[in-house]
Motif scaffolding. Structure first.
Motif, PDB file in Angstrom:
ATOM      1  N   PRO A 157      44.842 -76.535 -19.409  1.00  0.00           N
ATOM      2  CA  PRO A 157      45.057 -75.457 -18.434  1.00  0.00           C
ATOM      3  C   PRO A 157      45.670 -75.943 -17.118  1.00  0.00           C
ATOM      4  N   GLU A 158      45.513 -77.216 -16.805  1.00  0.00           N
ATOM      5  CA  GLU A 158      46.045 -77.711 -15.525  1.00  0.00           C
ATOM      6  C   GLU A 158      47.501 -78.112 -15.627  1.00  0.00           C
ATOM      7  N   THR A 159      47.873 -78.725 -16.744  1.00  0.00           N
ATOM      8  CA  THR A 159      49.247 -79.230 -16.867  1.00  0.00           C
ATOM      9  C   THR A 159      50.106 -78.399 -17.818  1.00  0.00           C
ATOM     10  N   ASN A 160      49.442 -77.511 -18.579  1.00  0.00           N
ATOM     11  CA  ASN A 160      50.134 -76.742 -19.632  1.00  0.00           C
ATOM     12  C   ASN A 160      50.663 -77.632 -20.755  1.00  0.00           C
ATOM     13  N   ASN A 161      50.311 -78.909 -20.743  1.00  0.00           N
ATOM     14  CA  ASN A 161      50.723 -79.811 -21.824  1.00  0.00           C
ATOM     15  C   ASN A 161      49.836 -79.588 -23.043  1.00  0.00           C
ATOM     16  N   MET A 162      50.391 -79.827 -24.221  1.00  0.00           N
ATOM     17  CA  MET A 162      49.612 -79.735 -25.449  1.00  0.00           C
ATOM     18  C   MET A 162      48.893 -81.063 -25.687  1.00  0.00           C
ATOM     19  N   VAL A 163      47.574 -80.987 -25.876  1.00  0.00           N
ATOM     20  CA  VAL A 163      46.749 -82.174 -26.056  1.00  0.00           C
ATOM     21  C   VAL A 163      46.157 -82.150 -27.464  1.00  0.00           C
ATOM     22  N   PRO A 164      46.290 -83.240 -28.235  1.00  0.00           N
ATOM     23  CA  PRO A 164      45.722 -83.245 -29.597  1.00  0.00           C
ATOM     24  C   PRO A 164      44.240 -82.886 -29.579  1.00  0.00           C
ATOM     25  N   TRP A 165      43.816 -82.099 -30.583  1.00  0.00           N
ATOM     26  CA  TRP A 165      42.418 -81.670 -30.660  1.00  0.00           C
ATOM     27  C   TRP A 165      41.904 -81.865 -32.077  1.00  0.00           C
ATOM     28  N   ASP A 166      40.773 -82.544 -32.171  1.00  0.00           N
ATOM     29  CA  ASP A 166      40.125 -82.787 -33.452  1.00  0.00           C
ATOM     30  C   ASP A 166      38.911 -81.856 -33.555  1.00  0.00           C
ATOM     31  N   LEU A 224      47.511 -75.288 -42.603  1.00  0.00           N
ATOM     32  CA  LEU A 224      46.607 -75.589 -41.499  1.00  0.00           C
ATOM     33  C   LEU A 224      46.088 -77.024 -41.635  1.00  0.00           C
ATOM     34  N   ASP A 225      46.785 -77.936 -41.010  1.00  0.00           N
ATOM     35  CA  ASP A 225      46.455 -79.357 -41.066  1.00  0.00           C
ATOM     36  C   ASP A 225      45.644 -79.709 -39.824  1.00  0.00           C
ATOM     37  N   GLU A 226      44.360 -80.081 -40.044  1.00  0.00           N
ATOM     38  CA  GLU A 226      43.475 -80.366 -38.910  1.00  0.00           C
ATOM     39  C   GLU A 226      43.998 -81.497 -38.034  1.00  0.00           C
ATOM     40  N   ARG A 227      44.861 -82.343 -38.605  1.00  0.00           N
ATOM     41  CA  ARG A 227      45.379 -83.475 -37.816  1.00  0.00           C
ATOM     42  C   ARG A 227      46.529 -83.060 -36.918  1.00  0.00           C
ATOM     43  N   GLN A 228      46.943 -81.818 -37.015  1.00  0.00           N
ATOM     44  CA  GLN A 228      48.089 -81.349 -36.223  1.00  0.00           C
ATOM     45  C   GLN A 228      47.697 -80.201 -35.281  1.00  0.00           C
ATOM     46  N   LEU A 229      46.403 -80.190 -34.902  1.00  0.00           N
ATOM     47  CA  LEU A 229      45.947 -79.138 -33.993  1.00  0.00           C
ATOM     48  C   LEU A 229      45.978 -79.624 -32.546  1.00  0.00           C
ATOM     49  N   PHE A 230      46.272 -78.713 -31.643  1.00  0.00           N
ATOM     50  CA  PHE A 230      46.392 -79.044 -30.222  1.00  0.00           C
ATOM     51  C   PHE A 230      45.735 -77.939 -29.390  1.00  0.00           C
ATOM     52  N   LEU A 231      45.319 -78.325 -28.188  1.00  0.00           N
ATOM     53  CA  LEU A 231      44.875 -77.342 -27.204  1.00  0.00           C
ATOM     54  C   LEU A 231      45.762 -77.471 -25.970  1.00  0.00           C
ATOM     55  N   SER A 232      45.994 -76.363 -25.306  1.00  0.00           N
ATOM     56  CA  SER A 232      46.804 -76.402 -24.092  1.00  0.00           C
ATOM     57  C   SER A 232      45.928 -76.800 -22.920  1.00  0.00           C
TER      58      SER A 232
END
Ligand SMILES: [Zn+2]
Length: 382
Positions: A35-44, A25-33
């Motif tokens: 909801p509008e584009t379904n693209n994965m966006v980096p999340w800190d 579980l690497d915090e630098r490799q977390l993403f959220l989807s």
């Protein structure tokens, strides 16, 4: 971030269910989807100071698998948080009813079918689960025939649940793979090497040459000359599995699906009458008796090629099942027009799944999740 993790870090390495890469579980490799584009966006996680909002976002977050070959892919964070996840793959050629069976299982679970056993289920990722509910479960419950699973070059799980039993929570992921994909060599089917259970789905219309199934075969579009021919996906999977002493150690079930077309055939008539929501863990003696009956039925009707998983897997149980309880029909005419033609599209009058939770509970028993261990029969005992 440790204080936000639901039940602590996993005690043993967790592997990506698709490519078998070890995950951390690497915090630098977390993403959220998005909801509008379904693209994965980096999340800190550090960007959210509110602890409750951060926890909610963590539960919706994804970890990017460090192995991006052949495709970039993501795992829901809760999949990594509850010990070793377990994976179940459904095997069978296109049209055998794998997707219908998985949808029927999810529908039964959603209706509380495991409640009386003290088993609690919730989704690993709400969005993914709702997507499967909308695409498959709700459609099936509305009486619609589900489209065939699309072949893909890279296999990811279809849906995943957090199963809590005897106070312990484990992620359980379900793979519903197009039959065509199971033939693909290399990375596309690498996940098979790490799978924790296999559900081999036998299509009664394809496996049995019984004359009384002719009309049902015709409606389903199954060519008569293909009845009785072995399912090539069974061999494709079994040939890939690691062996120990000549046998596969992966817990396995064989499901004789579409048993509704055999509902007047003994002993299937009896087993279908005994359907009911399970009130306790399956009685090993009943599992053994049902396995014997399925084995004898398939053997009697010269469907022995479908018993290959039983011959080659150390633990294997066999089950009579009907995912829908009836055969589909061509959709009726709409607004007085001409009747529709082509493939069947509807279960007129709705579906009535029969015995769909039995195979899943048998897998749970073989994993040791339930109190009662299953004594899977071996060939010499049948
Ligand atoms: Zn991966």
């Amino acid at each position: 971030m440790d204080q936000d993790i639901p039940q602590g870090q996993p005690q043993q390495p967790v592997h990506c269910p698709s490519c078998l890469q070890e995950l951390h579980l690497d915090e630098r490799q977390l993403f959220l989807s998005d909801p509008e584009t379904n693209n994965m966006v980096p999340w800190d996680p550090g960007s959210e100071p509110n602890q409750m909002r951060r926890q909610d976002q963590l539960n919706r977050a994804f970890l990017k698998c460090p192995n991006d070959q052949p495709d970039r892919h993501f795992l829901p964070v809760p999949y990594l948080m509850f010990g070793k996840p377990m994976t179940i793959a459904f095997v069978g050629q296109s049209g055998t009813g794998k997707t219908h069976l998985l949808a029927a299982i999810m529908a039964e679970i959603g209706r509380g079918g495991l409640d009386s056993l003290g088993i609690r289920c919730r989704s690993v990722n709400t969005s993914q689960h709702h997507e499967f509910l909308a695409r498959a479960v709700n459609q099936l419950e509305a009486g619609r025939v589900l489209p065939a699973t699309r072949p893909t070059d890279f296999v990811e799980f279809t849906d995943a649940l957090l199963i809590t039993v005897n106070g312990q929570t484990r992620p359980v992921a379900f793979f519903d793979i197009a039959g065509e994909s199971l033939h693909l060599p290399g990375k596309a089917t690498e996940f098979l090497l790490g799978v924790d259970a296999l559900v081999f789905v036998v299509d009664a219309l394809r496996a049995l040459r019984l004359k009384q199934l002719s009309l049902a075969r015709e409606v389903a579009g199954v060519q008569p000359h293909t009845a009785g021919l072995a399912d090539p996906t069974f061999s494709a999977v079994l040939d890939r599995l690691p062996r120990d002493g000549g046998l596969c150690d992966v817990p396995t079930v064989i499901v004789l699906n579409k048993c509704d077309v055999l509902r007047f055939e003994p002993p299937i008539d009896q087993w279908l009458r005994e359907d009911g929501r399970p009130k306790s863990a399956p009685d090993p003696n009943e599992v053994y008796r049902e396995s014997q009956d399925v084995f004898a039925f398939l053997t009697h009707h010269q469907a022995t090629p479908w018993l290959r998983p039983f011959m080659e897997c150390r633990r294997c149980t066999l089950h009579f099942v009907s995912a829908t309880g009836m055969s589909p029909a061509v959709a009726p005419a709409v607004n007085g027009g001409s009747p529709a033609s082509g493939s069947p599209t509807a279960f007129v009058g709705g579906i009535r799944p029969r015995r769909v939770l039995g195979p899943l509970l048998s897998v749970f028993q073989m994993w040791g999740l339930l109190d009662t261990p299953v004594s899977a029969p071996r060939l010499r005992e049948v």
